[in-house]
Design a protein around this motif. Structure first.
Motif, PDB file in Angstrom:
ATOM      1  N   HIS A 263      37.570  34.778  38.446  1.00 51.49           N
ATOM      2  CA  HIS A 263      38.375  35.849  39.011  1.00 51.49           C
ATOM      3  C   HIS A 263      37.929  37.215  38.504  1.00 51.49           C
ATOM      4  O   HIS A 263      37.611  37.379  37.326  1.00 51.49           O
ATOM      5  CB  HIS A 263      39.853  35.616  38.685  1.00 51.49           C
ATOM      6  CG  HIS A 263      40.376  34.343  39.264  1.00 51.49           C
ATOM      7  ND1 HIS A 263      40.996  33.367  38.512  1.00 51.49           N
ATOM      8  CD2 HIS A 263      40.350  33.875  40.542  1.00 51.49           C
ATOM      9  CE1 HIS A 263      41.337  32.360  39.301  1.00 51.49           C
ATOM     10  NE2 HIS A 263      40.948  32.638  40.522  1.00 51.49           N
ATOM     11  N   GLU A 264      37.908  38.172  39.429  1.00 51.53           N
ATOM     12  CA  GLU A 264      37.510  39.534  39.114  1.00 51.53           C
ATOM     13  C   GLU A 264      38.517  40.495  39.735  1.00 51.53           C
ATOM     14  O   GLU A 264      39.115  40.191  40.769  1.00 51.53           O
ATOM     15  CB  GLU A 264      36.113  39.825  39.689  1.00 51.53           C
ATOM     16  CG  GLU A 264      35.041  38.873  39.173  1.00 51.53           C
ATOM     17  CD  GLU A 264      33.745  39.007  39.969  1.00 51.53           C
ATOM     18  OE1 GLU A 264      33.774  39.658  41.033  1.00 51.53           O
ATOM     19  OE2 GLU A 264      32.729  38.463  39.516  1.00 51.53           O
ATOM     20  N   ARG A 265      38.700  41.640  39.147  1.00 54.62           N
ATOM     21  CA  ARG A 265      39.651  42.618  39.674  1.00 54.62           C
ATOM     22  C   ARG A 265      39.016  43.386  40.830  1.00 54.62           C
ATOM     23  O   ARG A 265      38.632  44.559  40.710  1.00 54.62           O
ATOM     24  CB  ARG A 265      40.110  43.556  38.561  1.00 54.62           C
ATOM     25  CG  ARG A 265      40.988  42.856  37.528  1.00 54.62           C
ATOM     26  CD  ARG A 265      41.573  43.834  36.529  1.00 54.62           C
ATOM     27  NE  ARG A 265      42.430  43.169  35.557  1.00 54.62           N
ATOM     28  CZ  ARG A 265      43.723  42.898  35.743  1.00 54.62           C
ATOM     29  NH1 ARG A 265      44.307  43.249  36.886  1.00 54.62           N
ATOM     30  NH2 ARG A 265      44.439  42.289  34.800  1.00 54.62           N
ATOM     31  N   VAL A 266      38.916  42.682  41.959  1.00 57.05           N
ATOM     32  CA  VAL A 266      38.334  43.260  43.173  1.00 57.05           C
ATOM     33  C   VAL A 266      39.333  43.084  44.306  1.00 57.05           C
ATOM     34  O   VAL A 266      39.884  42.002  44.494  1.00 57.05           O
ATOM     35  CB  VAL A 266      37.013  42.557  43.548  1.00 57.05           C
ATOM     36  CG1 VAL A 266      36.490  43.092  44.879  1.00 57.05           C
ATOM     37  CG2 VAL A 266      35.982  42.735  42.449  1.00 57.05           C
ATOM     38  N   THR A 267      39.588  44.156  45.047  1.00 56.01           N
ATOM     39  CA  THR A 267      40.393  44.067  46.271  1.00 56.01           C
ATOM     40  C   THR A 267      39.562  44.618  47.424  1.00 56.01           C
ATOM     41  O   THR A 267      38.570  45.329  47.222  1.00 56.01           O
ATOM     42  CB  THR A 267      41.707  44.856  46.167  1.00 56.01           C
ATOM     43  OG1 THR A 267      41.412  46.216  45.838  1.00 56.01           O
ATOM     44  CG2 THR A 267      42.624  44.253  45.119  1.00 56.01           C
ATOM     45  N   VAL A 268      39.969  44.287  48.627  1.00 53.30           N
ATOM     46  CA  VAL A 268      39.211  44.672  49.813  1.00 53.30           C
ATOM     47  C   VAL A 268      39.173  46.195  49.946  1.00 53.30           C
ATOM     48  O   VAL A 268      40.223  46.851  49.963  1.00 53.30           O
ATOM     49  CB  VAL A 268      39.838  44.057  51.080  1.00 53.30           C
ATOM     50  CG1 VAL A 268      39.006  44.413  52.311  1.00 53.30           C
ATOM     51  CG2 VAL A 268      39.943  42.546  50.940  1.00 53.30           C
ATOM     52  N   SER A 269      37.973  46.761  50.042  1.00 59.40           N
ATOM     53  CA  SER A 269      37.832  48.215  50.116  1.00 59.40           C
ATOM     54  C   SER A 269      38.289  48.739  51.476  1.00 59.40           C
ATOM     55  O   SER A 269      38.471  47.992  52.438  1.00 59.40           O
ATOM     56  CB  SER A 269      36.374  48.612  49.887  1.00 59.40           C
ATOM     57  OG  SER A 269      35.595  48.248  51.024  1.00 59.40           O
ATOM     58  N   ARG A 270      38.451  50.051  51.565  1.00 60.50           N
ATOM     59  CA  ARG A 270      38.894  50.685  52.805  1.00 60.50           C
ATOM     60  C   ARG A 270      37.905  50.402  53.943  1.00 60.50           C
ATOM     61  O   ARG A 270      38.303  50.087  55.072  1.00 60.50           O
ATOM     62  CB  ARG A 270      39.041  52.194  52.589  1.00 60.50           C
ATOM     63  CG  ARG A 270      39.706  52.914  53.751  1.00 60.50           C
ATOM     64  CD  ARG A 270      39.854  54.407  53.418  1.00 60.50           C
ATOM     65  NE  ARG A 270      40.661  54.595  52.228  1.00 60.50           N
ATOM     66  CZ  ARG A 270      41.987  54.640  52.219  1.00 60.50           C
ATOM     67  NH1 ARG A 270      42.649  54.502  53.349  1.00 60.50           N
ATOM     68  NH2 ARG A 270      42.645  54.842  51.101  1.00 60.50           N
TER      69      ARG A 270
END
Length: 434
Positions: free
Chosen positions: A101-108
């Protein structure tokens, strides 16, 4: 498939349960008919059995028929499926988890590209329904992204006049009444699946939050409150339990806790699932195959004793086994990469098996071919043990990825279907004979 035992109807009729796996229909037949079905012996008056599909000609290739129906269903789907991972992070640290797990969310930019891809699918005239499954990581770690994308997806579906269905698979620890109302009302999520690994103490040890806190009581409290909330009367819950050596014998106290919390309800369904490898070593946790079928029956019996709802037998043939076997389905990771299988993104050794990036794929085209799109040809060629298996129509082969890795994923249904049929007769009000 014929149940083991005989049962008496209140009218006095003695029967045995029979499952036609080709149709997933259960029949209660007299003892002589059950014996003939077990032996495969036909008689002159068996037109009714042939009509129901319980008897077929000796030279009839049922497996080829089942596989072709699945091939056609995967190719000609009228539903477009998107599995969307709004976040690559999870706030739990489950010991058997195969993800990193990595602190990544879907970019704009990725959001815009994905929204356009969904909109093109809605407008294309090919589909009757868009089906979205929110997945992770923990999808609620990307809650704002989920709501933003849902707004775009639902608007596209409404504008095109196609149906829209959504489900979230979550660990449940971040749920509360406010979020559930938003998920149901604004994101149009109608189904929430959470994982609870046994009674409170066991669940909190098996699925600890990374902060060190437990989550069991919060999760069942939120679900119980949701069932009493009139704003959420269209929301359904599924409680999955990952069965391992740590909890296999704890069905009774677990079912009792759920029932005491008000989860013995028509809108809550429970099911046990074995811990399995996503490429990681789970040998210290997994229940040996020889013991799994019996453990599963113990969970079903506990559910029944405490009034919990559960599906004992398949409700329909499993035409399309999973997202990985149809190009009308795709998995979009939080980094924008597109996969065919949910067990590729975030899984070491499989993360580079993406099929492209959501920002570079043509928005109005299906995902590129994946590793498992030839699954039905694989079944037909006899490359697995599935072609000659009686439960193929309701199993579909279970997991193409595990077969390719040399880990046959045969479900315990294959081993305990006769016991399930007997329990079916009991729950239908029949009394054991003898």
């Amino acid at each position: 498939m014929v149940g083991r035992n005989a049962f008496r109807h209140p009218s006095g009729r003695v029967v045995r349960p029979v499952l036609n796996t080709a149709t997933a229909k259960v029949y209660l037949v007299d003892l002589a008919t059950a014996q003939r079905l077990e032996a495969g012996v036909a008689e002159g008056d068996d037109a009714r059995l042939a009509q129901s599909g319980l008897l077929v000609e000796v030279d009839h290739d049922e497996a080829a028929e089942v596989i072709e129906a699945s091939r056609v269903a995967a190719r000609d789907r009228r539903t477009r499926d998107f599995v969307v991972m709004p976040s690559a992070y999870c706030n739990m640290g489950c010991g058997y988890c195969g993800q990193t797990h990595e602190r990544v969310t879907v970019s704009r930019d990725h959001r815009a590209a994905l929204a356009e891809r969904v909109a093109r699918a809605a407008r294309g005239g090919r589909y009757d329904t868009l089906n979205v499954r929110w997945f992770g990581g923990e999808p609620l770690m990307g809650y704002a992204v989920l709501l933003d994308l849902s707004r775009r997806f639902t608007a596209a579906a409404d504008e095109a006049g196609v149906g829209y269905a959504a489900k979230i698979v979550t660990n449940g620890s971040l749920l509360d009444a406010r979020k559930l109302r938003a998920l149901h009302r604004d994101a149009r999520i109608s189904s929430v699946e959470v994982t609870l690994d046994g009674p409170a103490e066991v669940h909190d040890a098996s699925r600890p939050l990374k902060s060190g806190a437990g989550s069991f009581h919060k999760i069942i409290g939120v679900i119980g409150a949701a069932l009493r909330d009139p704003e959420l009367d269209g929301l359904h819950f599924t409680v999955r339990t990952n069965i391992g050596v740590h909890n296999a014998a704890l069905a009774e106290p677990f079912a009792a806790e759920l029932a005491a919390a008000g989860l013995a309800h028509d809108r809550v369904a429970c099911y046990p699932a074995p811990v399995h490898s996503w490429g990681n070593d789970v040998s210290d946790v997994a229940v040996p195959r020889a013991d799994l079928a019996a453990a599963e029956m113990a969970w079903f019996l506990a559910y029944q004793r405490h009034g919990l709802r559960f599906r004992l037998l398949p409700a329909a043939p499993r035409r399309v086994v999973c997202a990985a076997t149809s190009r009308h389905s795709e998995v979009v990771g939080a980094d924008g990469r597109v996969y065919s299988c949910t067990e590729q993104s975030l899984v070491p050794g499989h993360r580079d098996e993406d099929l492209g990036h959501v920002g570079s794929l043509a928005a109005d085209e299906l995902r590129p071919p994946g590793a498992f799109d030839d699954w039905y040809d694989t079944l037909d060629a006899g490359a697995t043990a599935c072609r000659g298996c009686a439960i193929l129509p309701v199993c579909g082969g279970a997991c193409p990825k595990l077969w390719r890795e040399g880990k046959p994923p045969c479900p315990s249904l294959r081993d305990n279907v006769r016991d399930r049929l007997d329990l079916y007769a009991l729950t239908a009000g029949y009394t054991p004979v003898g």
